[in-house]
Design a protein around this motif. Structure first.
Motif, PDB file in Angstrom:
ATOM      1  N   ARG A  82      -9.663  65.838 -18.907  1.00  0.00           N
ATOM      2  CA  ARG A  82     -10.146  66.977 -18.147  1.00  0.00           C
ATOM      3  C   ARG A  82      -9.190  67.297 -16.998  1.00  0.00           C
ATOM      4  O   ARG A  82      -8.639  66.403 -16.360  1.00  0.00           O
ATOM      5  CB  ARG A  82     -11.519  66.688 -17.551  1.00  0.00           C
ATOM      6  N   GLY A  83      -9.009  68.571 -16.733  1.00  0.00           N
ATOM      7  CA  GLY A  83      -8.215  68.997 -15.593  1.00  0.00           C
ATOM      8  C   GLY A  83      -6.734  68.754 -15.716  1.00  0.00           C
ATOM      9  O   GLY A  83      -6.000  68.876 -14.734  1.00  0.00           O
ATOM     10  N   CYS A  84      -6.245  68.419 -16.911  1.00  0.00           N
ATOM     11  CA  CYS A  84      -4.827  68.099 -17.106  1.00  0.00           C
ATOM     12  C   CYS A  84      -4.096  69.212 -17.854  1.00  0.00           C
ATOM     13  O   CYS A  84      -4.701  70.043 -18.532  1.00  0.00           O
ATOM     14  CB  CYS A  84      -4.680  66.795 -17.881  1.00  0.00           C
ATOM     15  N   VAL A  85      -2.773  69.184 -17.722  1.00  0.00           N
ATOM     16  CA  VAL A  85      -1.901  70.102 -18.452  1.00  0.00           C
ATOM     17  C   VAL A  85      -0.996  69.286 -19.352  1.00  0.00           C
ATOM     18  O   VAL A  85      -0.394  68.297 -18.907  1.00  0.00           O
ATOM     19  CB  VAL A  85      -1.031  70.941 -17.499  1.00  0.00           C
ATOM     20  N   ALA A 123       7.026  65.199 -24.099  1.00  0.00           N
ATOM     21  CA  ALA A 123       5.686  65.695 -23.798  1.00  0.00           C
ATOM     22  C   ALA A 123       5.225  65.002 -22.531  1.00  0.00           C
ATOM     23  O   ALA A 123       5.449  63.800 -22.352  1.00  0.00           O
ATOM     24  CB  ALA A 123       4.723  65.403 -24.947  1.00  0.00           C
ATOM     25  N   GLY A 124       4.628  65.773 -21.641  1.00  0.00           N
ATOM     26  CA  GLY A 124       4.179  65.204 -20.382  1.00  0.00           C
ATOM     27  C   GLY A 124       2.779  65.648 -20.030  1.00  0.00           C
ATOM     28  O   GLY A 124       2.381  66.779 -20.324  1.00  0.00           O
ATOM     29  N   LEU A 125       2.028  64.741 -19.420  1.00  0.00           N
ATOM     30  CA  LEU A 125       0.713  65.063 -18.879  1.00  0.00           C
ATOM     31  C   LEU A 125       0.852  65.234 -17.375  1.00  0.00           C
ATOM     32  O   LEU A 125       1.420  64.378 -16.692  1.00  0.00           O
ATOM     33  CB  LEU A 125      -0.291  63.951 -19.192  1.00  0.00           C
ATOM     34  N   PHE A 126       0.303  66.346 -16.866  1.00  0.00           N
ATOM     35  CA  PHE A 126       0.392  66.657 -15.448  1.00  0.00           C
ATOM     36  C   PHE A 126      -0.994  66.990 -14.903  1.00  0.00           C
ATOM     37  O   PHE A 126      -1.866  67.467 -15.638  1.00  0.00           O
ATOM     38  CB  PHE A 126       1.327  67.846 -15.214  1.00  0.00           C
ATOM     39  N   THR A 127      -1.153  66.751 -13.618  1.00  0.00           N
ATOM     40  CA  THR A 127      -2.381  67.174 -12.958  1.00  0.00           C
ATOM     41  C   THR A 127      -2.317  68.676 -12.717  1.00  0.00           C
ATOM     42  O   THR A 127      -1.268  69.314 -12.894  1.00  0.00           O
ATOM     43  CB  THR A 127      -2.558  66.458 -11.617  1.00  0.00           C
ATOM     44  N   ALA A 128      -3.420  69.251 -12.258  1.00  0.00           N
ATOM     45  CA  ALA A 128      -3.452  70.680 -11.953  1.00  0.00           C
ATOM     46  C   ALA A 128      -2.532  71.020 -10.788  1.00  0.00           C
ATOM     47  O   ALA A 128      -2.164  72.184 -10.601  1.00  0.00           O
ATOM     48  CB  ALA A 128      -4.881  71.118 -11.636  1.00  0.00           C
ATOM     49  N   GLU A 129      -2.137  70.010 -10.002  1.00  0.00           N
ATOM     50  CA  GLU A 129      -1.213  70.229  -8.891  1.00  0.00           C
ATOM     51  C   GLU A 129       0.240  69.999  -9.308  1.00  0.00           C
ATOM     52  O   GLU A 129       1.149  70.070  -8.479  1.00  0.00           O
ATOM     53  CB  GLU A 129      -1.555  69.297  -7.725  1.00  0.00           C
ATOM     54  N   GLY A 130       0.464  69.698 -10.591  1.00  0.00           N
ATOM     55  CA  GLY A 130       1.823  69.522 -11.095  1.00  0.00           C
ATOM     56  C   GLY A 130       2.371  68.119 -10.968  1.00  0.00           C
ATOM     57  O   GLY A 130       3.571  67.898 -11.193  1.00  0.00           O
ATOM     58  N   GLU A 131       1.521  67.152 -10.631  1.00  0.00           N
ATOM     59  CA  GLU A 131       1.989  65.775 -10.517  1.00  0.00           C
ATOM     60  C   GLU A 131       1.990  65.103 -11.897  1.00  0.00           C
ATOM     61  O   GLU A 131       1.016  65.200 -12.632  1.00  0.00           O
ATOM     62  CB  GLU A 131       1.101  64.985  -9.562  1.00  0.00           C
ATOM     63  N   LEU A 137       9.295  67.996 -16.210  1.00  0.00           N
ATOM     64  CA  LEU A 137       9.346  67.275 -17.480  1.00  0.00           C
ATOM     65  C   LEU A 137      10.776  66.853 -17.795  1.00  0.00           C
ATOM     66  O   LEU A 137      11.037  65.704 -18.166  1.00  0.00           O
ATOM     67  CB  LEU A 137       8.795  68.155 -18.600  1.00  0.00           C
ATOM     68  N   ARG A 138      11.697  67.770 -17.624  1.00  0.00           N
ATOM     69  CA  ARG A 138      13.109  67.473 -17.910  1.00  0.00           C
ATOM     70  C   ARG A 138      13.627  66.351 -17.021  1.00  0.00           C
ATOM     71  O   ARG A 138      14.413  65.495 -17.466  1.00  0.00           O
ATOM     72  CB  ARG A 138      13.935  68.752 -17.702  1.00  0.00           C
ATOM     73  N   ALA A 139      13.200  66.304 -15.778  1.00  0.00           N
ATOM     74  CA  ALA A 139      13.665  65.273 -14.853  1.00  0.00           C
ATOM     75  C   ALA A 139      13.223  63.882 -15.277  1.00  0.00           C
ATOM     76  O   ALA A 139      13.849  62.884 -14.901  1.00  0.00           O
ATOM     77  CB  ALA A 139      13.162  65.570 -13.444  1.00  0.00           C
ATOM     78  N   ALA A 140      12.157  63.803 -16.078  1.00  0.00           N
ATOM     79  CA  ALA A 140      11.634  62.513 -16.504  1.00  0.00           C
ATOM     80  C   ALA A 140      12.164  62.075 -17.864  1.00  0.00           C
ATOM     81  O   ALA A 140      11.818  60.994 -18.341  1.00  0.00           O
ATOM     82  CB  ALA A 140      10.105  62.557 -16.545  1.00  0.00           C
TER      83      ALA A 140
END
Length: 289
Positions: free
Chosen positions: A204-207, A166-174, A150-153
């Motif tokens: 669904r499935g997001c962080v 605030a960031g939305l990420f996949t379950a794999e951290g993408e 998140l910080r890198a973006a």
């Protein structure tokens, strides 16, 4: 259009040394959101991604849930001295048949997204989706790496040091989308608005990863967007944890380095795989005689 940062001359002091220099400050300006021409609310925000902010605000209020609920979003003419546009007034047109929410007769500061709500019951907007049944699981190392990703973006933060993210990420951290704003609730609304306009709701499935604390209004916004996991670098409030538990949301706080506190929904967090040390026999095996 309005800038996301502004320059200001400052006196920098360190011990006996004094230096006059120029500093970058995160921009903060009011945005009036109108609905079908009628004023709905005013929020203090960092200019940028305003259409997403307005759409996400309506998602948080339970007014819209699909791209087709919005007919149009446009800037209204501002009142600058030279007759130009301030880009601080937006008009959202709802599609025919979509009910209008009641106007909120107050303005929202950059630090609070639910100020002025009459009662706790009024804040607990009925969500269209439930996070409880989302089967997503997350590997612990993936979660631990989210603050750095998140910080890198955070492009504007690098210049000002004064923005929430605030960031939305996949379950794999993408990363799927990252937004910045002086108000943490605005940053989340910008994400929800992006997701609405992209046809991604429910998430669904997001962080959802936030750079500050996990307050009640951020948990509520996560619930309204169908997000199953909310992670924050700082503390949650007691009411945030209570709402997360009620809605089946996984709430993670104090996410720093490899440590974190999981307040609710711990079943979604997978422990790191443990590799047996060299020379260690399997459980129940006898040592060679």
């Amino acid at each position: 259009m309005s800038r996301v940062a502004a320059k200001r001359r400052v006196l920098k002091v360190k011990d006996a040394a004094r230096l006059r220099t120029v500093d970058s400050l995160a921009a903060e300006e009011p945005l009036e959101i109108r609905l079908d021409g009628v004023p709905l609310t005013v929020t203090m925000r960092t200019p940028g991604d305003d259409f997403d902010l307005a759409a996400g605000f309506l998602v948080s209020e339970g007014a819209v849930s699909a791209p087709g609920d919005l007919a149009a979003i446009r800037y209204c003419a501002g009142a600058t001295a030279d007759g130009g546009n301030t880009y601080n007034v937006l008009d959202v047109r709802l599609a025919p048949g979509v009910p209008r929410p009641e106007p909120r007769n107050f303005y929202t500061t950059s630090s609070c997204g639910v100020c002025g709500k009459a009662s706790l019951e009024a804040v607990r907007t009925v969500a269209r989706w439930s996070a409880a049944g989302d089967p997503v699981t997350l590997r612990q190392p993936v979660v631990a790496g989210l603050p750095d990703r998140l910080r890198a973006a955070q492009r504007v933060f690098d210049r000002t040091g004064g923005l929430h993210a605030a960031g939305l990420f996949t379950a794999e951290g993408e990363p799927l989308c990252v937004r910045e704003d002086v108000g943490r609730h605005n940053a989340v609304d910008k994400l929800l608005g992006w997701a609405l306009r992209e046809g991604r709701l429910p998430l669904r499935g997001c962080v959802l990863m936030v750079s500050g604390r996990a307050s009640f209004e951020l948990v509520q916004k996560a619930v309204m967007g169908g997000v199953p996991v909310l992670a924050a670098v700082s503390a949650p409030s007691s009411l945030a944890a209570e709402l997360a538990a009620e809605e089946g949301l996984t709430l993670i706080g104090f996410l720093r380095g490899t440590s974190m506190n999981v307040y609710t929904g711990e079943h979604r967090l997978r422990a790191p795989d443990v590799t047996p040390s060299a020379g260690t026999g399997s459980a129940g095996a006898r040592s060679p005689g």
